[in-house]
Design a protein around this motif. Structure first.
Motif, PDB file in Angstrom:
ATOM      1  N   VAL A  78       3.953   0.523   2.184  1.00 11.73           N
ATOM      2  CA  VAL A  78       3.808  -0.300   3.775  1.00 11.73           C
ATOM      3  C   VAL A  78       3.555  -1.725   3.018  1.00 11.73           C
ATOM      4  O   VAL A  78       2.660  -1.962   2.104  1.00 11.73           O
ATOM      5  N   GLN A  93       4.431  12.098  -7.587  1.00 10.11           N
ATOM      6  CA  GLN A  93       5.989  11.952  -7.868  1.00 10.11           C
ATOM      7  C   GLN A  93       6.159  12.945  -8.797  1.00 10.11           C
ATOM      8  O   GLN A  93       7.267  13.291  -8.986  1.00 10.11           O
ATOM      9  N   LEU A 127       0.763  -1.074   0.089  1.00 13.38           N
ATOM     10  CA  LEU A 127      -0.040   0.138  -0.126  1.00 13.38           C
ATOM     11  C   LEU A 127       0.996   1.117   0.002  1.00 13.38           C
ATOM     12  O   LEU A 127       1.901   1.319   0.808  1.00 13.38           O
ATOM     13  N   PRO A 128       0.468   2.180  -0.883  1.00 15.78           N
ATOM     14  CA  PRO A 128       1.327   3.476  -0.703  1.00 15.78           C
ATOM     15  C   PRO A 128       1.107   4.291   0.640  1.00 15.78           C
ATOM     16  O   PRO A 128      -0.149   4.247   1.071  1.00 15.78           O
ATOM     17  N   THR A 129       2.269   4.740   1.121  1.00 12.04           N
ATOM     18  CA  THR A 129       2.025   5.806   2.397  1.00 12.04           C
ATOM     19  C   THR A 129       2.514   7.012   1.887  1.00 12.04           C
ATOM     20  O   THR A 129       3.763   7.255   2.055  1.00 12.04           O
ATOM     21  N   GLY A 130       1.615   7.895   1.315  1.00 14.38           N
ATOM     22  CA  GLY A 130       2.113   8.956   0.439  1.00 14.38           C
ATOM     23  C   GLY A 130       2.920   8.735  -0.680  1.00 14.38           C
ATOM     24  O   GLY A 130       2.904   7.562  -1.189  1.00 14.38           O
ATOM     25  N   ASP A 131       3.955   9.654  -1.117  1.00 13.64           N
ATOM     26  CA  ASP A 131       4.547   9.421  -2.435  1.00 13.64           C
ATOM     27  C   ASP A 131       6.043   9.179  -2.074  1.00 13.64           C
ATOM     28  O   ASP A 131       6.781   8.859  -3.123  1.00 13.64           O
ATOM     29  N   ARG A 132       6.191   8.992  -0.873  1.00 10.42           N
ATOM     30  CA  ARG A 132       7.820   8.619  -0.683  1.00 10.42           C
ATOM     31  C   ARG A 132       7.801   7.383   0.102  1.00 10.42           C
ATOM     32  O   ARG A 132       9.183   6.837   0.811  1.00 10.42           O
ATOM     33  N   ALA A 133       6.864   6.568   0.619  1.00  3.99           N
ATOM     34  CA  ALA A 133       6.786   5.272   1.220  1.00  3.99           C
ATOM     35  C   ALA A 133       5.797   4.450   0.763  1.00  3.99           C
ATOM     36  O   ALA A 133       4.708   4.810   0.405  1.00  3.99           O
ATOM     37  N   PRO A 191      11.658   8.921  -4.575  1.00  2.00           N
ATOM     38  CA  PRO A 191      11.107   8.457  -6.226  1.00  2.00           C
ATOM     39  C   PRO A 191      11.741   9.114  -7.246  1.00  2.00           C
ATOM     40  O   PRO A 191      11.579   8.748  -8.574  1.00  2.00           O
ATOM     41  N   LEU A 192      12.760  10.044  -6.933  1.00  2.00           N
ATOM     42  CA  LEU A 192      13.601  10.542  -7.985  1.00  2.00           C
ATOM     43  C   LEU A 192      14.508   9.375  -8.476  1.00  2.00           C
ATOM     44  O   LEU A 192      15.071   9.670  -9.546  1.00  2.00           O
ATOM     45  N   ASP A 194      10.653   4.626  -8.751  1.00  2.00           N
ATOM     46  CA  ASP A 194       9.129   5.336  -8.748  1.00  2.00           C
ATOM     47  C   ASP A 194       8.248   4.181  -8.023  1.00  2.00           C
ATOM     48  O   ASP A 194       8.852   2.771  -7.705  1.00  2.00           O
ATOM     49  N   PHE A 195       7.001   4.527  -7.729  1.00  2.00           N
ATOM     50  CA  PHE A 195       6.462   3.663  -7.060  1.00  2.00           C
ATOM     51  C   PHE A 195       6.235   2.328  -7.740  1.00  2.00           C
ATOM     52  O   PHE A 195       6.115   1.289  -6.894  1.00  2.00           O
ATOM     53  N   LYS A 238      10.688   3.587   3.088  1.00  2.00           N
ATOM     54  CA  LYS A 238      10.861   4.966   2.675  1.00  2.00           C
ATOM     55  C   LYS A 238      11.791   4.846   1.358  1.00  2.00           C
ATOM     56  O   LYS A 238      12.774   4.282   1.504  1.00  2.00           O
ATOM     57  N   TYR A 239      11.248   5.628   0.277  1.00  2.00           N
ATOM     58  CA  TYR A 239      12.360   5.622  -0.905  1.00  2.00           C
ATOM     59  C   TYR A 239      12.115   6.976  -1.365  1.00  2.00           C
ATOM     60  O   TYR A 239      11.409   7.743  -1.195  1.00  2.00           O
ATOM     61  N   LEU A 281       7.317  -0.663   6.587  1.00  2.00           N
ATOM     62  CA  LEU A 281       7.192   0.697   6.077  1.00  2.00           C
ATOM     63  C   LEU A 281       8.689   0.914   5.283  1.00  2.00           C
ATOM     64  O   LEU A 281       9.645   0.703   5.744  1.00  2.00           O
ATOM     65  N   ILE A 312      -2.431  11.465  -0.895  1.00  2.00           N
ATOM     66  CA  ILE A 312      -2.726  10.265  -1.478  1.00  2.00           C
ATOM     67  C   ILE A 312      -3.671   9.286  -0.409  1.00  2.00           C
ATOM     68  O   ILE A 312      -3.076   9.208   0.833  1.00  2.00           O
ATOM     69  N   THR A 351      -2.090  10.333   3.341  1.00  2.00           N
ATOM     70  CA  THR A 351      -1.080  10.886   3.638  1.00  2.00           C
ATOM     71  C   THR A 351      -0.639  12.037   2.741  1.00  2.00           C
ATOM     72  O   THR A 351      -0.712  12.151   1.571  1.00  2.00           O
TER      73      THR A 351
END
Lengths: 245, 335
Positions: free
Chosen positions: A16, B295, A8-14, A62-63, A66-67, A59-60, A57, B183, B266
């Motif tokens: 879970v 992104q 599942l996405p937790t925002g655009d940088r993580a 995205p630059l 990507d997701f 954290k990545y 969880l 999101i 989030t």
């Protein structure tokens, strides 16, 4: 546990990765295996991770990744065989002085459970406690394995200050305060070992997946260990975990 | 030698960098600048590393006595800046001389300003980061906000020969109502459509009970289908928890690493700077977007940082005296 882990996405940088919706050793082991695998694989773009009871969880950046890529990669990895990255757990010995000034609530716990303080101590030192995860505050370990025989509700009014190293019981949980903080746990003992020590190479002692064994010490030992800890000469005893005993 | 003596610390001034990563698995929050955009630009204006420790100023700025010749840059919230009583502008770097007094006032728009010095502020580095985490007494200056009489040192002593201003096109304006991209998830399935719609169609106020750890919101209450509690799991800055009270909480840079409330959505990373500039009483409205869009926006933010670097305007400062009168002259290159 789920048949397949959920990503599942937790925002655009993580993201879970959820393995189930339960607190169990089996589920937590899957989390920690993936955590260990990714830690060792050093994937470009993965910044850091938070393993918990039933999810990891990640954290990545995205630059860099990507997701879709990170999800695909993690999906494959979460189904991989444990192999060489399987966690090799350690047992960490935590010396604890029980009762008296070290554990002002020991007598209350004994009364509440209608057993003797001595029995509370025996029951508390008996199991190996699994460190499921760290969180809540810096260096605080969520432990599994305490006997229901000493389960005791929290204080009605929390104490304003509990000293670092205090060992307490809250419901069916036991834990160690890593920092001075307010809190409502019933305090049964205290360890001179520092769970958080900024001067240590790894400032935080405990890690998810390892085990704790509480070892009873007498007040004079508490003070002599404390002295060694202050001088930085105390060696924390750790040994390999040989499997469920 | 120290660079500054703190005459007045301001309301809540801490040393921050871009955060502490790698120890979240052991319960250590990332901390770091709440508004990374303004923070990075402050360092860029001085030719510092973008991660060089700088002061994060909240609502009311500090007054500093200058103890050696340095250069500073101030970005973020709009607030009055004076050097010996003479006005200076924000989003600009400028020199300070030994003996000067730099004073920053109360914010007129936004909430947090950044003060960077050439060479970066010297700070306690804990677990790889200079960021102050006050609750854990980590990093910065003994893990606490600045206080009167503190001495602030620089990490490096290099001196920029040139001063710059950020092109106006890239200077953000801060409003009292912000639209923040979110999101949905990871626990949006704890809420039915009606409650998700309510969450997305409402305006929430930032309450007084808000700080670097999180913003508590006031507005329409959101109800979960069954329960609000989950098995404690990981948290990132920007995550929005909904406890049983129904009042959402946005977790921010000093938030604990794990939490036990359902997370409805989030906030996107590129909108955290906007969020950081909201103060109690300001309002926020959430707009759901996809991960892919988010992104892309993050990429756009990086591009605007590159654009800022490419379009910095040179500024020169002169102290001119004509017929015995002193004039403070600021020259800017025109192109």
């Amino acid at each position: 546990m789920y048949d397949r882990p959920k990503i599942l996405p937790t925002g655009d940088r993580a993201i879970v990765v959820e393995f189930g919706d339960e607190i169990s050793e089996e589920c937590n082991a899957r989390v920690l295996d993936l955590y260990n695998l990714l830690k060792n694989a050093k994937v470009d773009g993965i910044i850091s991770m938070i393993p918990t009871y039933r999810s990891l969880l990640i954290k990545y950046d995205p630059l860099e990744i990507d997701f879709k890529k990170v999800s695909d990669f993690v999906e494959t990895a979460s189904n991989a065989k444990r192999g060489e990255y399987a966690l090799k757990p350690k047992i960490i010995e935590i010396p604890v002085a029980y009762g008296g000034e070290f554990g002002p609530d020991l007598d209350f716990v004994a009364e509440y459970r209608k057993i003797t303080p001595e029995e509370v101590i025996q029951i508390h030192v008996e199991p190996l406690y699994r460190i499921y995860m760290l969180g809540f505050t810096m260096g605080f370990a969520y432990l599994g394995g305490m006997s229901e025989k000493i389960a005791t509700p929290r204080l009605e009014t929390p104490r304003e200050k509990i000293e670092a190293g205090s060992v307490g019981i809250a419901g069916s949980q036991t834990g160690i305060y890593p920092l001075d903080s307010p809190g409502g746990w019933r305090l049964i003992g205290k360890t001179p070992v520092r769970l958080y020590d900024p001067k240590r190479e790894n400032p935080i002692l405990l890690q998810a997946g390892n085990y704790i064994r509480f070892v009873r010490i007498e007040p004079d030992e508490f003070f002599s260990i404390n002295e060694e800890v202050e001088k930085g000469t105390y060696q924390i005893k750790t040994y390999e975990y040989a499997g469920r005993q | 030698m120290a660079a500054f003596r703190v005459l007045q610390p301001g309301l809540f001034t801490t040393i921050q960098d871009l955060g502490r990563y790698g120890y979240e698995s052991q319960g250590v929050p990332t901390s770091g600048a709440m508004d990374e955009f303004a923070f990075r630009v402050a360092n860029i204006l001085l030719g510092n590393e973008e991660n060089a420790p700088a002061l994060e100023i909240t609502m009311l700025g500090p007054t500093l006595e200058v103890l050696e010749d340095v250069a500073v840059a101030i970005t973020g919230a709009q607030l009055p800046v004076e050097v010996n009583g003479k006005k200076r502008t924000v989003w600009t770097s400028f020199p300070l001389k030994k003996g000067d007094v730099l004073s920053l006032g109360a914010v007129s728009s936004g909430c947090r300003a950044y003060l960077a010095v050439n060479g970066g502020f010297k700070a306690d580095v804990a677990m790889g980061s200079a960021s102050t985490y006050t609750r854990g007494k980590l990093g910065g200056l003994e893990g606490r906000p600045l206080k009167k009489e503190d001495l602030l040192f620089r990490e490096l002593g290099n001196k920029p020969a040139r001063f710059y201003r950020v092109d106006e096109r890239y200077v953000p304006t801060y409003k009292n109502v912000a639209e923040i991209g979110v999101i949905l998830g990871p626990q949006d399935d704890y809420f039915d459509e009606e409650n998700i719609r309510l969450f997305l169609n409402s305006t929430y106020a930032i309450t007084k009970d808000s700080d670097r750890m999180g913003y508590r919101l006031e507005g329409p209450q959101i109800r979960a289908k069954q329960k609000h509690d989950i098995i404690t799991d990981g948290i990132v800055p920007g995550v929005i928890q909904v406890p049983a009270s129904g009042n959402p909480i946005i977790m921010l840079k000093d938030a604990q690493t794990t939490g036990g409330y359902a997370k409805i959505a989030t906030c996107i990373w590129s909108d955290l700077p906007k969020l950081a500039q909201l103060k109690p009483g300001d309002k926020v409205k959430f707009i759901a977007i996809s991960v892919e869009e988010a992104q892309k926006l993050l990429g756009d933010m990086e591009n605007s940082i590159e654009q800022i670097k490419a379009t910095l305007r040179g500024v020169r400062y002169f102290d001119v005296s004509v017929n015995g009168k002193h004039y403070d002259v600021v020259l800017e290159s025109i192109d």
